[in-house]
Scaffold this active site. Sequence first.
Site, mmCIF file in Angstrom:
data_model
loop_
_atom_site.group_PDB
_atom_site.id
_atom_site.type_symbol
_atom_site.label_atom_id
_atom_site.label_comp_id
_atom_site.label_asym_id
_atom_site.label_seq_id
_atom_site.Cartn_x
_atom_site.Cartn_y
_atom_site.Cartn_z
ATOM 1 N N LYS A 43 6.012 -10.296 3.981
ATOM 2 C CA LYS A 43 5.663 -10.256 2.552
ATOM 3 C C LYS A 43 5.188 -11.641 2.153
ATOM 4 O O LYS A 43 5.556 -12.632 2.770
ATOM 5 C CB LYS A 43 6.900 -9.893 1.719
ATOM 6 C CG LYS A 43 6.563 -9.274 0.380
ATOM 7 C CD LYS A 43 6.358 -7.784 0.504
ATOM 8 C CE LYS A 43 5.862 -7.182 -0.795
ATOM 9 N NZ LYS A 43 5.891 -5.703 -0.733
ATOM 10 N N ASP A 85 0.510 -5.909 -3.948
ATOM 11 C CA ASP A 85 1.825 -5.635 -4.548
ATOM 12 C C ASP A 85 1.598 -5.936 -6.033
ATOM 13 O O ASP A 85 0.441 -5.931 -6.489
ATOM 14 C CB ASP A 85 2.916 -6.525 -3.909
ATOM 15 C CG ASP A 85 4.333 -6.035 -4.219
ATOM 16 O OD1 ASP A 85 4.818 -5.123 -3.556
ATOM 17 O OD2 ASP A 85 4.955 -6.574 -5.165
HETATM 18 N N1 GLU Z 1 3.480 -3.787 -1.445
HETATM 19 C C1 GLU Z 1 3.647 -2.453 -0.919
HETATM 20 C C2 GLU Z 1 5.094 -2.245 -0.512
HETATM 21 O O1 GLU Z 1 5.968 -2.740 -1.180
HETATM 22 C C3 GLU Z 1 2.629 -2.094 0.136
HETATM 23 C C4 GLU Z 1 2.509 -3.018 1.302
HETATM 24 C C5 GLU Z 1 1.360 -2.726 2.253
HETATM 25 O O2 GLU Z 1 0.596 -1.789 2.005
HETATM 26 O O3 GLU Z 1 1.258 -3.456 3.239
HETATM 27 O O4 GLU Z 1 5.421 -1.565 0.425
#
Ligand code: GLU
Length: 445
Positions: free
Chosen positions: A126, A166
């Site tokens: 992340k 996100d």
């Molecule tokens: N931010 C999204 C999550 O919390 C998607 C992440 C992604 O698609 O890599 O899973």
Amino acid sequence: MDARLEAIRDTVLARNPGEAEFHQAVVEVFESLGPVHDRHPEFLEAAILERLCEPERQIIFRVPWTDDQGRVQINRGFRVEFNSALGPYKGGLRFHPSVYLGIVKFLGFEQIFKNALTGMPIGGGKGGSDFDPRGRSDAEVMRFCQSFMTELYRHIGEYTDVPAGDIGVGGREIGYLFGQYKRITNRYESGVLTGKGISWGGSLVRPEATGFGTVIFTEEMLKTRGTSFDGQRVVVSGSGNVAINAVAKAQSLGATVVACSDSSGYIVDEAGIDVGLLRQVKELERGRLKDYALRRSGVAYVEAGSVWDVDATVALPCATQNELDGDAAARLVRNGLVAIGEGANMPSTREAVAVFQEAGVLFGPGKAANAGGVATSALEMQQNASRDSWSFEHTEQRLTDIMVGIHHRCASTADEYGEPGNYVLGANIGGFVKVADAMLAQGLI
Ligand code: GLU
């Protein structure tokens, strides 16, 4: 909690001071894992938990850019590459003023288990920044994204680490980030980012996937009690990408979504939210919910209080972490709540989760219920790897199958460990065992 795990937990908390959200995410997972370690002492011997809680790599960097007045602005950028046992690091970027290392680590930690549950070959990571895109012009957002990528590009790649969106990062930001990556590397490497525009390597259904997936997962939970979304009265929090698509999908299954919120207040629309108008106001105009209320009759806009004051049979928190506390949970339960599916990451506090579980409400934790977004990102990576693009119908069917599969994995794991209906336990153990097995197989790294 199991005494052996308590000691490991205490060490992890002490090693990561001041990171309240990361602590919360770790403690919540540890509380489920005692029975796994009784069956698998080899996980303890190999220090799987200690390794899992220490990110493989953490990158923190300066992001300098100039605003429209020509003033220099400095933000902080993050990428936490948490675990690559199952595949390249995968997870979104969050641009929000609240972002600091503790938020990125809680999100990255959750992502490991979420991604494992999807059954796709993706590890957990992340990133983000304390940059606030709200009120910034497109040109400012572009300059920020270009500066952010000027450092990030050296750490990512289709086989290494694949960021996505996100909170605060949508199609516009992914476009600017991709453009800068391509310019620096001189490579049209589609699989380095997901959430791309459909004409340049993106996947159909990716924008809808998190909200749709949350509703599909919740529908599966409702089915175990012989019911469905049809006829339910639903309250959604938030009004961003996840919330809007949750509203759309719930209503397509026969529910009436009567409320949603933004950071200033919430709307109550007893006739059922008009998704077209909501998209117009929030996505096209980047406006506020107050504007929705001004344009449609019979809608109340409420500034004080919380959207959880509105009674509902199904609640879908789709805004942000810790947005639903123990008092709100107790109120929802008193008002007749049957099920809750978390579209956001960790939106319910620990107290709220306890209230729901004690009341026997169906509770779908975010790492299972909102996994449709990242799962569809993995489908985007598949399409990129084969230089293909799939139809909406095919991609939506894949998403549905994946969500039904996640529900099954959580439910059967909960059964296997003697706690039927406990989706928290099912998700934590189901995700953990898969990652732990892979870590054991790959040796001490
Ligand atoms: N931010 C999204 C999550 O919390 C998607 C992440 C992604 O698609 O890599 O899973």
